[in-house]
Design a protein around this motif. Structure first.
Motif, PDB file in Angstrom:
ATOM      1  N   ILE A  74      18.024  11.542  -4.887  1.00 34.52           N
ATOM      2  CA  ILE A  74      18.398  12.623  -3.957  1.00 34.52           C
ATOM      3  C   ILE A  74      17.152  13.372  -3.510  1.00 34.52           C
ATOM      4  N   ASP A  75      16.262  13.688  -4.436  1.00 33.09           N
ATOM      5  CA  ASP A  75      14.992  14.349  -4.090  1.00 33.09           C
ATOM      6  C   ASP A  75      14.233  13.544  -3.029  1.00 33.09           C
ATOM      7  N   TYR A  76      14.164  12.228  -3.217  1.00 35.60           N
ATOM      8  CA  TYR A  76      13.427  11.368  -2.294  1.00 35.60           C
ATOM      9  C   TYR A  76      14.053  11.406  -0.884  1.00 35.60           C
ATOM     10  N   PHE A  77      15.390  11.417  -0.808  1.00 36.66           N
ATOM     11  CA  PHE A  77      16.038  11.490   0.497  1.00 36.66           C
ATOM     12  C   PHE A  77      15.845  12.851   1.144  1.00 36.66           C
ATOM     13  N   VAL A  78      15.913  13.907   0.364  1.00 36.76           N
ATOM     14  CA  VAL A  78      15.656  15.248   0.901  1.00 36.76           C
ATOM     15  C   VAL A  78      14.227  15.317   1.441  1.00 36.76           C
ATOM     16  N   ASN A  79      13.279  14.759   0.702  1.00 39.66           N
ATOM     17  CA  ASN A  79      11.875  14.762   1.148  1.00 39.66           C
ATOM     18  C   ASN A  79      11.673  13.996   2.450  1.00 39.66           C
ATOM     19  N   GLY A  80      12.511  12.986   2.695  1.00 38.75           N
ATOM     20  CA  GLY A  80      12.368  12.179   3.901  1.00 38.75           C
ATOM     21  C   GLY A  80      13.256  12.588   5.053  1.00 38.75           C
ATOM     22  N   TYR A  81      14.045  13.646   4.843  1.00 38.02           N
ATOM     23  CA  TYR A  81      14.999  14.049   5.882  1.00 38.02           C
ATOM     24  C   TYR A  81      14.308  14.811   7.007  1.00 38.02           C
ATOM     25  N   GLU A 115       0.826  -1.216   0.000  1.00 37.77           N
ATOM     26  CA  GLU A 115       0.000   0.000   0.000  1.00 37.77           C
ATOM     27  C   GLU A 115       0.854   1.258   0.000  1.00 37.77           C
ATOM     28  N   ASP A 116       2.004   1.217   0.674  1.00 35.49           N
ATOM     29  CA  ASP A 116       2.871   2.395   0.664  1.00 35.49           C
ATOM     30  C   ASP A 116       4.294   2.069   0.236  1.00 35.49           C
ATOM     31  N   HIS A 117       4.423   1.124  -0.642  1.00 34.11           N
ATOM     32  CA  HIS A 117       5.696   0.771  -1.295  1.00 34.11           C
ATOM     33  C   HIS A 117       6.830   0.488  -0.340  1.00 34.11           C
ATOM     34  N   ALA A 119       2.493   9.179   0.632  1.00 29.73           N
ATOM     35  CA  ALA A 119       2.779  10.122   1.704  1.00 29.73           C
ATOM     36  C   ALA A 119       2.624  11.516   1.098  1.00 29.73           C
ATOM     37  N   GLU A 120       2.719  12.527   1.939  1.00 29.16           N
ATOM     38  CA  GLU A 120       2.612  13.895   1.415  1.00 29.16           C
ATOM     39  C   GLU A 120       3.654  14.137   0.316  1.00 29.16           C
ATOM     40  N   LYS A 121       4.870  13.637   0.556  1.00 29.53           N
ATOM     41  CA  LYS A 121       5.942  13.694  -0.446  1.00 29.53           C
ATOM     42  C   LYS A 121       6.537  12.299  -0.585  1.00 29.53           C
ATOM     43  N   VAL A 122       6.783  11.880  -1.816  1.00 29.20           N
ATOM     44  CA  VAL A 122       7.449  10.593  -2.053  1.00 29.20           C
ATOM     45  C   VAL A 122       8.836  10.679  -1.415  1.00 29.20           C
TER      46      VAL A 122
END
Length: 161
Positions: A154-161, A43-45, A72-75
């Motif tokens: 990199i975008d995905y890690f920034v979004n999860g930081y 459901e949330d990868h 999520a709000e941001k991938v």
């Protein structure tokens, strides 16, 4: 159209038609027994993705575990979770890795993906999640222009930081 690809002596899998096609099924045949494996659609990868290891064939089904959290709000990826996952995946003695939505990876291809993820997690932490600093550090590390998938990661890690 789906096709059946053989990998190893006793293993076959059904290819996806497109990147979003589901499910990817595998079949192990031996001693008149068949085991069908559906890697599932989390459901949330990642949160409930199933990893299946076929020891005799050295095949590891990754399912959706290697993908970022989509719902999520941001991938995003998180540094802590991706490092835990990579440590777990490295414990398997596999030659073939089968992620959902993609063709199978060789051990070398898996190692390239693993190394990319590990380096980007490192720079995410060192740079405090600062996108431009991570891009600069990673680009200096690989000594070339970054590829689209690297920038997206990199975008995905920034979004999860």
């Amino acid at each position: 159209m789906h096709t059946i690809k053989e990998i190893g002596r006793t293993f076959s899998y059904i290819t996806p038609v497109s990147l979003t096609d589901r499910p990817i099924l595998g079949m192990v045949v031996g001693n008149n027994k068949k085991l069908m494996i559906d890697t599932g659609n989390s459901e949330d990868h990642a949160a409930d993705s199933v990893i299946v290891y076929v020891k005799e064939e050295k095949i590891l089904f990754l399912g959706d575990c290697i993908y970022p959290k989509m719902y999520a709000e941001k991938v995003h990826y998180t540094v802590k979770e991706i490092l835990r996952l990579l440590d777990e995946l490295e414990a398997f003695d596999a030659d073939t890795y089968i992620p959902s939505h993609q063709r199978p990876w060789t051990k070398e291809e898996f190692c390239q993906e693993r190394d990319k993820l590990r380096m980007i997690t490192k720079f995410t932490g060192l740079c405090g999640g600062d996108h431009q600093k991570i891009v600069s550090e990673y680009q200096a590390h690989v000594n070339r222009e970054l590829k689209e998938d690297e920038l997206e990661t990199i975008d995905y890690f920034v979004n999860g930081y």
